[in-house]
Design an enzyme around this catalytic site. Structure first.
Site, short mmCIF file in Angstrom:
data_model
loop_
_atom_site.label_atom_id
_atom_site.label_comp_id
_atom_site.label_asym_id
_atom_site.label_seq_id
_atom_site.Cartn_x
_atom_site.Cartn_y
_atom_site.Cartn_z
N ALA A 66 0.78 -1.23 0.00
CA ALA A 66 0.00 0.00 0.00
C ALA A 66 0.83 1.29 0.00
O ALA A 66 0.67 2.12 -0.91
CB ALA A 66 -0.99 -0.03 1.18
N GLN A 210 4.70 -13.66 -0.68
CA GLN A 210 5.36 -12.42 -0.26
C GLN A 210 6.14 -12.60 1.04
O GLN A 210 7.14 -11.93 1.29
CB GLN A 210 4.34 -11.28 -0.09
CG GLN A 210 3.74 -10.74 -1.36
CD GLN A 210 2.43 -11.40 -1.74
OE1 GLN A 210 2.23 -12.60 -1.48
NE2 GLN A 210 1.52 -10.67 -2.36
N ASP A 251 -4.06 -2.61 3.71
CA ASP A 251 -4.24 -2.00 2.40
C ASP A 251 -5.34 -0.97 2.39
O ASP A 251 -5.36 -0.06 1.56
CB ASP A 251 -4.50 -3.08 1.35
CG ASP A 251 -3.25 -3.91 1.15
OD1 ASP A 251 -3.02 -4.83 1.96
OD2 ASP A 251 -2.49 -3.61 0.20
N ASN A 261 -6.46 -6.57 4.40
CA ASN A 261 -5.05 -6.90 4.27
C ASN A 261 -4.93 -8.22 3.51
O ASN A 261 -5.92 -8.86 3.18
CB ASN A 261 -4.39 -6.99 5.65
CG ASN A 261 -2.86 -6.98 5.55
OD1 ASN A 261 -2.26 -6.08 4.99
ND2 ASN A 261 -2.24 -8.03 6.09
N LYS A 262 -3.68 -8.62 3.24
CA LYS A 262 -3.44 -9.82 2.46
C LYS A 262 -4.30 -10.98 2.93
O LYS A 262 -4.43 -11.20 4.14
CB LYS A 262 -1.96 -10.19 2.54
CG LYS A 262 -1.51 -11.37 1.72
CD LYS A 262 -1.92 -11.29 0.25
CE LYS A 262 -1.53 -9.97 -0.35
NZ LYS A 262 -2.16 -9.69 -1.65
C1 LIG Z 1 2.14 -2.48 4.48
S1 LIG Z 1 1.32 -2.51 3.00
C2 LIG Z 1 1.76 -4.07 2.49
C3 LIG Z 1 0.51 -4.83 2.23
O1 LIG Z 1 0.38 -5.02 0.83
C4 LIG Z 1 0.32 -6.40 0.58
O2 LIG Z 1 -0.48 -6.70 -0.48
P1 LIG Z 1 0.19 -6.91 -1.95
O3 LIG Z 1 1.40 -7.76 -1.76
O4 LIG Z 1 -0.91 -7.58 -2.73
O5 LIG Z 1 0.50 -5.51 -2.43
C5 LIG Z 1 -0.21 -6.96 1.85
O6 LIG Z 1 -1.59 -6.77 1.98
C6 LIG Z 1 0.57 -6.17 2.86
O7 LIG Z 1 0.08 -6.18 4.13
#
Ligand SMILES: CSC[C@H]1O[C@H](OP(=O)(O)O)[C@H](O)[C@@H]1O
Length: 388
Positions: A66, A210, A251, A261-262
């Site tokens: 985010a 991730q 997010d 969130n994820k």
């Molecule tokens: C601290 S923001 C990171 C946040 O973004 C990730 O999602 P993505 O990998 O799909 O961009 C995930 O939700 C993380 O917590």
């Protein structure tokens, strides 16, 4: 390309990964990204010379997380303005690239508002204004990351007196998603530097890994003790009393305190509640969207099914990606359910740590208050729309 390191007085590498930077080579300005879909095996940089290239990088998670999406979106508007592309088209394409992460729209709208406000000065003034605002978004995120680490470390001291924390985290929320050292992972790093982190449990975070690929990549470089685990193994760690707290990013946080969130975050919140373990969200106030009343109103991004049914490099696919190009881990043509995020209700969140302070318990009023006290609240109203 190697990472740039500064070794702090504690002898711990303060990782400064150039996850994103603006450059002005003779042939014209570019946005340079560390391609996160190639990590940890390869450190590959993407040079975006136009907005479609940046939008594709956002959609394939070459640039992700985010806060970093907010920075990327702002620089994307600046890139369009400086290179004479259609800024309105750029705003539309960038803001829609990933619908759940509110920071993307926040960064885009801040740079776009600066560009439009400079109209009387002509195109050059507008381009300069958009770039200055993108740099401001970037600088503010670096500052916010440091403040969240401070507030989060203090909160851990209150919640878990005596140090020796065993922290479980999900997905990646470190320097790779920020201009600074990140959100939740920045708090874990602060605890490590303070000698208070005993172990970081790293959920691998299927399907795009991730955690295993990115959080472990960052943890390894900071010297903290960390262990990667399958997402499904977290339950037995809680049952065994091996988790002292959960730290995750966000997010989008709705006005009622619901946290997107994820995917896989909500089950951790349920496990944490059942096992009486603090569940702490770390996010800048720019991730709070007071215009979205409650969690059920948050649009959850649905991603390509082959991200579940195939392993492939790069570790993410754009919309419309061709199935069958990776290593199948399910029969070809298998249906897949692949939401990028889930939503945790405020009642399961122990605290939300922002750069402006900690909200606990998580209430609508508490969130509104912390957003109003944020030093950057003057530049935003609601979901990041520029104040008129
Ligand atoms: C601290 S923001 C990171 C946040 O973004 C990730 O999602 P993505 O990998 O799909 O961009 C995930 O939700 C993380 O917590």
């Amino acid at each position: 390309m190697g990472d740039q390191y500064e070794v702090s007085e504690a002898g711990v590498a303060a990782l400064t990964i150039p996850s994103l930077r603006w450059e002005e080579p003779p042939e014209g300005p570019v946005v340079v990204l560390l391609d996160q879909t190639r990590l940890p095996a390869e450190e590959v940089e993407l040079v975006c010379t136009d907005v479609p290239a940046l939008v594709q990088a956002i959609r394939t998670l070459a640039v992700r997380g985010a806060p970093l999406l907010g920075i990327a979106g702002a620089y994307g508007v600046a890139l369009a303005a400086v290179r004479g592309f259609d800024v309105d088209e750029a705003v539309e394409a960038l803001a829609q690239a990933r619908p759940t992460a509110v920071n993307l729209g926040y960064g885009v709208r801040r740079a776009a508002a600066a560009y439009r406000a400079a109209a009387p000065g002509g195109p050059d003034a507008q381009a300069a204004a958009a770039l200055a605002e993108a740099r401001a978004v970037h600088a503010e995120d670096i500052e916010a990351s440091a403040r969240m680490a401070e507030h989060g470390l203090a909160l851990l001291g209150e919640l878990l007196p005596g140090g020796g924390h065993r922290i479980l985290t999900h997905c990646n929320s470190g320097a790779l998603v920020s201009g600074g050292e990140g959100t939740a992972l920045a708090v874990a790093l602060a605890a490590h530097r303070a000698g208070e982190l005993r172990r970081l449990w790293v959920d691998e975070t299927r399907p795009l890994l991730q955690g295993a690929r990115l959080t472990a990549y960052e943890a390894a470089r900071t010297g903290m003790a960390y262990t990667v685990l399958p997402d499904g193994a977290a339950g037995s760690l809680f049952a065994g009393g091996e988790v002292d707290a959960v730290l995750i990013g966000a997010d989008r946080i709705a006005a009622d305190g619901s946290v997107a969130n994820k995917v896989g975050s909500y089950p951790l919140a349920v496990l944490a509640r059942y096992h009486h373990v603090p569940f702490v969200v770390v996010a800048p106030t720019s991730t709070v969207d007071l215009e979205t009343e409650e969690g059920s109103d948050i649009e959850v991004e649905q991603r390509p099914g082959q991200e579940v049914t195939e392993f492939s490099l790069p570790y993410a696919q754009g919309p419309g990606a061709e199935a069958g190009t990776g290593i199948p881990v399910a029969p070809l043509g298998a249906q897949a359910y692949n939401p990028a995020f889930d939503v945790t209700p405020a009642e399961l969140v122990t605290a939300i740590v922002t750069e402006a302070g900690v909200v606990s318990p998580v209430t609508r009023n508490g969130l509104a208050e912390v957003c109003s006290t944020s030093r950057w609240s003057k530049s935003r109203s609601g979901n990041g729309m520029m104040a008129e």
